[in-house]
Design an enzyme around this catalytic site. Structure first.
Site, PDB file in Angstrom:
ATOM      1  N   ASP A  69      29.423  65.791  50.898  1.00 46.22           N
ATOM      2  CA  ASP A  69      29.388  67.250  50.707  1.00 46.22           C
ATOM      3  C   ASP A  69      30.760  67.881  50.947  1.00 46.22           C
ATOM      4  O   ASP A  69      31.299  67.816  52.046  1.00 46.22           O
ATOM      5  CB  ASP A  69      28.353  67.799  51.700  1.00 46.22           C
ATOM      6  CG  ASP A  69      28.191  69.314  51.658  1.00 46.22           C
ATOM      7  OD1 ASP A  69      28.765  69.956  50.762  1.00 46.22           O
ATOM      8  OD2 ASP A  69      27.452  69.835  52.524  1.00 46.22           O
ATOM      9  N   HIS A 115      26.965  73.884  56.225  1.00 48.13           N
ATOM     10  CA  HIS A 115      27.753  72.729  55.785  1.00 48.13           C
ATOM     11  C   HIS A 115      28.784  72.309  56.830  1.00 48.13           C
ATOM     12  O   HIS A 115      29.335  73.145  57.545  1.00 48.13           O
ATOM     13  CB  HIS A 115      28.462  73.053  54.468  1.00 48.13           C
ATOM     14  CG  HIS A 115      27.511  73.423  53.371  1.00 48.13           C
ATOM     15  ND1 HIS A 115      26.980  72.495  52.514  1.00 48.13           N
ATOM     16  CD2 HIS A 115      26.966  74.621  53.031  1.00 48.13           C
ATOM     17  CE1 HIS A 115      26.155  73.117  51.673  1.00 48.13           C
ATOM     18  NE2 HIS A 115      26.130  74.405  51.966  1.00 48.13           N
TER      19      HIS A 115
END
EC number: 3.1.-.-
Lengths: 560, 560
Positions: free
Chosen positions: B204, B376
């Protein structure tokens, strides 16, 4: 704090000894700053800027609404311009179109910038240059000008004395204590006005929500130095075309690193030329080169300073990111985006950054380095101002509602009574009478759109049409009616644009239109307008019901 | 790092023992995440999400391009869904339309969310529920699932073992070390895979540009607590409709402060119902009330949880800000916008905040309190991952180009050789052969637009048309030609919409059109299409030259 109420009506007559303050822009928005002072039948306009559109398709600029002034143009004594940014001077050409001989008053740089702009509009204005410390009677308004520090040189606040009361108007400002040009916001004068008595303090709200203190301009020098020290090939700097100090920093870094500098972009070339001519920008000898002669230099000798830091699609930087510019960006090039990111421009700016990076450039921007600081005082600095000025009444200016509220809260925190804080929107009338400010009414104040060469011709209906066309496209249906028989002579002919649907789908609606028109004819309907309504209903029902779409539907019936 | 080159062609045949990785979305954009693994003639799809449009007028959603899969639908073994966010599951209904029996594999919550969505599309899927620690052979892909922590519960990474190599795919994740539900990203399993050998690490990139560490979720509790402690009347919380933990925090605060909670908005009600049924959301007894029964409660007993935190104009929050909702916001109400501000939504969000504040509400948001943390991992956390996994090759996923580059730089900083970092865009083919990854080609991969009920019918030409219509409007000119004589029987009839100009201006162009048509007739031109071109040139020249505008021009010639 005094909130405006929707039930406000037209204001009463202004008492003989009162001062009336009406902002025609800048309250409830960031831009088109314009404040009108009214005393003893005379008007003083402070600033006259433009607002850049957000969701106004096809609109180039938004102006203050001059309607309030239209019958009183002869009463205007002057327009005082606090500094040379577009949101403070950009609408001057449009106001001067109504009356070209209104004098413009401002600092040397501010006047030079507005004169250059007016030249493009083929207007030569009457001007009066002032500097900090000057005190000038302007009609009934006794104006004293005060140095303030901002993201453009030579910004001024103005202290206005009238028999009806005193007003201190900051314009845009910050309080950098070690500015690059040494010109600080003159708090000693603010204190002096405070001692004398400030009846109404109109102060910049832009950063009132931001806690603490605005970072000094010189704190970005290390980031610029790192960029120059590490750059393998060209350095491309994008910043606002009025930010003389930022450009000065880049010129200084270029000199240290033995690079030549080319300016790119019409407004950058024009403004920096003015700033250099007037001595605001100190250009090291021989450092500037013409952008057309870069071919004579090696990449590691080159600095470009250009516009486009907001992702404007036609600016040089966007075109470089798209590979659509003579400067062919590649690995080893460094791009420094030394500016803020104005809300609403994020996607455009990130598109430019991604495009430059895909070509291999190193991109240094606000998100990964300290390459920009704000031009406005933050909450901490505004508190200093309130405590030094100790105003009787306060009117937050320059900002969206959230900014005005935050600024008002700061005033209250320093002891200004809530009822003395005027939270006003554009057109709201604030009257200062016997030392007490109050909201007394509202005057009409709309948005005036500049759309190509047209001013004020674009209205909300047209913008609504454009939004429908943007999202749904249109369907037009043409039918020719035989004027003798009333029967269809040709058509229905259906055309669409921007409407995502197989046009064959309309094969089903054509017979429906024919039936509907025939029924109307049988009932004796022969008016073109009525027949168009019949078509609109038929097609609208089909498209809305069967296809679940809402395109613009334009039926056209022609007799032949 | 391996950059994709524009000269990339179709990829060569995949070697017998190779694994091919093709992302059909998610590389170079934030959204429509979809990665296809290809080994031994079998395909495994990981995620299948939507992208929300930016400057795509009228477009509702953007899908991954399934063209690459169209001839190989029967080869797809399954779709593995890492978590239940729209950008990872939203395009599943459109892929299942092509082949409804592709199995869906995911965690309990993820499957529940996609099943609810598919129900609206009238599809009942084949599903297989998995949880962390499970290891399942899926076609030729031996998949082991691993807990990861994200802004939705029950997210999974997947470790894929094939004879051709091993791949660790994180999906979206962060590394909150004290998450509210105690479910941390399982770094012990990451370490174990590292010991075994990770040939390609797909990770990610969303926050790779953000230095340091993502703030823990529980750090926003004090801000929520302050809101509840200080609220005089109603508390209205806006957040993402999938953020179970955020809603849990609000429910817990409501319980402590003796308030009842109503959910508002279809997706909020649906998702929180699912989360509560499955035990992910712990609802205190008797705390929920129906939004329709709020009239029975005093204001200071009420909490509303709604969507609209991104300023979506039709959401409840925007309508409250506009005074167009049954909840009439006023002084004393507190609005908590407990979410991020997605780039591009700034203007809409600030419009909502200003609207709520104008009504007197206190608005607490990201700009003035710690009311949101990212979902995130930031740069600091990604470094931990690289050092724990020590992958042979790296492929940054989930992000714009700037994010992918930043993530690749982190990998390189931990010792991954530059040539082993695959910077790929959508459609770029990465082949993993004998432990070495490389970019070998590109497959067509466009944008597929969902526009109302249509999928893929809207193309770039249509979007370009809509942008012209949006900015300039259109002018249509209808002329009826007598088919016997070739002369004008009716018209020219000119209609415009969205075109800001006095229509009387066209009085000047009508004779020009008549002349041009007459000249064409005299030359024997009688083809409708050619006559339309004559009109287009005449009007275009007039409008572009005299008025300096570029509206869409639509000439229509009809024979009658």
């Amino acid at each position: 704090m005094s909130h405006p109420h929707p039930e406000l009506g037209a204001p009463p007559a202004l008492p003989k000894n009162g001062v009336r303050i009406v902002a025609l822009g800048g309250l409830g928005e960031v831009g088109r700053n314009m404040t009108v002072l009214d005393y003893d039948g005379k008007l003083l306009v402070v600033d006259c800027g433009v607002l850049f559109p957000e969701d106004h398709p096809g609109v180039d600029l938004i102006l203050p609404d001059f309607d309030y002034l239209r019958d009183r143009l002869d009463d205007i004594q002057a327009i005082v311009l606090t500094h040379g940014h577009e949101d403070h001077i950009g609408a001057v050409p449009y106001l001067l179109r109504l009356k070209p001989d209104i004098p413009l008053i401002g600092s040397t740089l501010t006047l030079a910038l507005i004169e250059a702009k007016l030249k493009e509009h083929k207007i030569t204005p009457f001007t009066m240059s002032v500097k900090e410390g000057d005190r000038e009677p302007i009609g009934g308004f006794d104006c004293e000008f005060v140095a303030v520090n901002h993201s453009i040189p030579d910004a001024l606040a103005v202290f206005v004395r009238t028999p009806g009361g005193t007003l201190l108007i900051t314009g845009d400002f910050k309080m950098d204590q070690l500015p690059l040009d040494g010109r600080i916001t003159d708090l000693r004068s603010f204190a002096r006005f405070g001692e004398e008595g400030v009846d109404l303090f109109l102060t910049d709200s832009t950063n009132a929500e931001v806690p603490g203190f605005t970072t000094p301009e010189r704190n970005i020098t290390p980031a610029i130095e790192r960029v120059f020290a590490g750059a393998e090939r060209r350095v491309i700097v994008a910043c606002f075309s009025s930010h003389v100090h930022r450009v000065q920093q880049v010129l200084d870094a270029a000199r240290v690193h033995n690079r030549k500098v080319a300016m790119v972009g019409r407004s950058m070339v024009r403004n920096m030329g003015i700033a250099a001519d007037l001595g605001y920008l100190k250009v090291p000898d021989g450092i500037l080169v013409d952008a057309k002669k870069l071919g004579d230099l090696r990449d590691e000798q080159i600095v470009l300073i250009c516009t486009g830091s907001q992702g404007e699609p036609m600016a040089a930087l966007s075109r470089m990111a798209n590979g659509d510019h003579q400067i062919d960006i590649g690995p080893g090039d460094t791009v420094l985006m030394a500016s803020s990111l104005i809300p609403g421009n994020e996607n455009a700016v990130y598109r430019v950054i991604n495009g430059l990076m895909r070509r291999g450039a190193n991109v240094v921007h606000k998100g990964n380095a300290l390459v920009h600081v704000s031009g406005h005082a933050s909450a901490g600095e505004l508190l200093y101002c309130y405590n030094i000025v100790r105003p009787k009444n306060v009117m937050p200016i320059h900002g969206e509602w959230r900014h005005l509220v935050a600024n008002g809260d700061l005033a209250v925190a320093t002891g200004v009574p809530e009822r003395n804080v005027m939270l006003a929107e554009d057109g709201v009338v604030v009257d200062l009478v016997d030392g007490q400010a109050s909201i007394t009414g509202v005057v009409p104040c709309g948005y005036v759109y500049v759309d190509g060469s047209l001013v004020g011709a674009t209205d909300e209906t047209m913008l609504k049409d454009r939004r429908i066309l943007r999202d749904e496209g249109f369907v037009t249906i043409i039918v020719v009616i035989d004027s003798a028989t009333g029967r269809i002579a040709a058509g229905p002919d259906i055309r669409t644009r921007g409407f995502a649907e197989d046009e064959a789908v309309f094969d089903k609606v054509v017979p429906k239109i024919e039936d509907a028109l025939e029924q109307a004819r049988a009932k004796g309907v022969n008016d073109t307008h009525q027949l168009q309504q019949v078509i609109r209903r038929t097609v609208g029902g089909f498209v809305g019901g069967k296809l679940r779409r809402r395109p613009m539907i334009i039926p056209i019936v022609i007799e032949a």
